[in-house]
Write a protein that holds these residues in place. Structure first.
Motif, PDB file in Angstrom:
ATOM      1  N   VAL A 129     -10.719   1.939  13.729  1.00  0.00           N
ATOM      2  CA  VAL A 129      -9.251   1.687  12.853  1.00  0.00           C
ATOM      3  C   VAL A 129      -9.607   1.354  11.526  1.00  0.00           C
ATOM      4  CG1 VAL A 129      -8.340   0.392  14.855  1.00  0.00           C
ATOM      5  CG2 VAL A 129      -9.770  -0.727  13.266  1.00  0.00           C
ATOM      6  N   ALA A 130     -10.679   1.585  10.785  1.00  0.00           N
ATOM      7  CA  ALA A 130     -11.174   1.482   9.744  1.00  0.00           C
ATOM      8  C   ALA A 130     -10.193   2.203   8.594  1.00  0.00           C
ATOM      9  CB  ALA A 130     -12.404   1.550   9.366  1.00  0.00           C
ATOM     10  N   GLY A 131      -9.853   1.700   7.571  1.00  0.00           N
ATOM     11  CA  GLY A 131      -8.860   2.453   6.747  1.00  0.00           C
ATOM     12  C   GLY A 131      -7.715   1.749   6.288  1.00  0.00           C
ATOM     13  N   THR A 132      -6.659   2.439   5.626  1.00  0.00           N
ATOM     14  CA  THR A 132      -5.310   1.634   5.243  1.00  0.00           C
ATOM     15  C   THR A 132      -4.369   2.095   6.190  1.00  0.00           C
ATOM     16  OG1 THR A 132      -6.145   2.020   2.786  1.00  0.00           O
ATOM     17  CG2 THR A 132      -3.713   1.496   3.192  1.00  0.00           C
ATOM     18  N   ARG A 176       0.437  -3.536   3.526  1.00  0.00           N
ATOM     19  CA  ARG A 176      -0.586  -2.673   3.790  1.00  0.00           C
ATOM     20  C   ARG A 176      -1.724  -3.353   4.074  1.00  0.00           C
ATOM     21  NH1 ARG A 176      -0.321   1.953   0.779  1.00  0.00           N
ATOM     22  NH2 ARG A 176      -2.199   1.684   0.156  1.00  0.00           N
ATOM     23  N   GLN A 177      -2.334  -2.848   4.973  1.00  0.00           N
ATOM     24  CA  GLN A 177      -3.570  -3.548   5.306  1.00  0.00           C
ATOM     25  C   GLN A 177      -4.761  -2.514   5.094  1.00  0.00           C
ATOM     26  OE1 GLN A 177      -3.460  -5.057   9.539  1.00  0.00           O
ATOM     27  NE2 GLN A 177      -3.075  -6.873   8.788  1.00  0.00           N
ATOM     28  N   PRO A 205       2.533  -0.528  11.557  1.00  0.00           N
ATOM     29  CA  PRO A 205       1.952   0.092  10.747  1.00  0.00           C
ATOM     30  C   PRO A 205       1.266   1.712  11.168  1.00  0.00           C
ATOM     31  CG  PRO A 205       0.531  -1.761  11.156  1.00  0.00           C
ATOM     32  CD  PRO A 205       1.844  -1.703  11.937  1.00  0.00           C
ATOM     33  N   GLN A 206       1.190   2.656  10.387  1.00  0.00           N
ATOM     34  CA  GLN A 206       0.565   3.658  10.685  1.00  0.00           C
ATOM     35  C   GLN A 206      -0.468   4.041   9.647  1.00  0.00           C
ATOM     36  OE1 GLN A 206       2.979   7.074  11.462  1.00  0.00           O
ATOM     37  NE2 GLN A 206       4.515   5.790  12.574  1.00  0.00           N
ATOM     38  N   ARG A 207      -1.507   4.814  10.084  1.00  0.00           N
ATOM     39  CA  ARG A 207      -2.901   5.163   9.116  1.00  0.00           C
ATOM     40  C   ARG A 207      -2.348   5.779   7.982  1.00  0.00           C
ATOM     41  NH1 ARG A 207      -8.569   5.099  10.427  1.00  0.00           N
ATOM     42  NH2 ARG A 207      -8.023   4.765  12.548  1.00  0.00           N
ATOM     43  N   GLU A 208      -2.764   5.539   6.526  1.00  0.00           N
ATOM     44  CA  GLU A 208      -2.222   6.185   5.662  1.00  0.00           C
ATOM     45  C   GLU A 208      -2.935   7.452   5.422  1.00  0.00           C
ATOM     46  OE1 GLU A 208      -0.372   4.813   1.575  1.00  0.00           O
ATOM     47  OE2 GLU A 208      -2.896   4.268   1.528  1.00  0.00           O
TER      48      GLU A 208
END
Length: 83
Positions: free
Chosen positions: A11-14, A23-24, A80-83
């Motif tokens: 899950v690492a990332g924005t 934004r996480q 949220p979705q991965r950017e």
């Protein structure tokens, strides 16, 4: 504890909400930094992954949980979705 272990979802990332208001940044070391609107680092804390299940605890002790399905995080009331 590391954020990602063998057999667990990476899950690492924005991750961002559709309106980009939240934004996480999920870091590989199990820490996260969440921006809300114009407020950078509104929440910071740690996260863990068990399979595709994601748990967060911020610096105040607030907890949140969710699941990753098909590249989308269903995290409490956020999607949220991965950017």
């Amino acid at each position: 504890m590391a954020a990602v272990e063998d057999g667990h979802t990476d899950v690492a990332g924005t991750w961002v909400t559709e309106d980009r208001r939240i934004r996480q940044e999920l870091l590989p070391d199990g820490c996260y930094d969440e921006a809300r609107g114009e407020r950078a680092s509104a929440y910071t804390g740690r996260y863990t992954v068990t399979g595709s299940h994601l748990d967060h605890v911020d610096g105040t002790g607030f907890t949140a949980a969710g699941d990753i399905r098909d590249g989308v995080a269903y995290h409490e009331h956020l999607v949220p979705q991965r950017e």
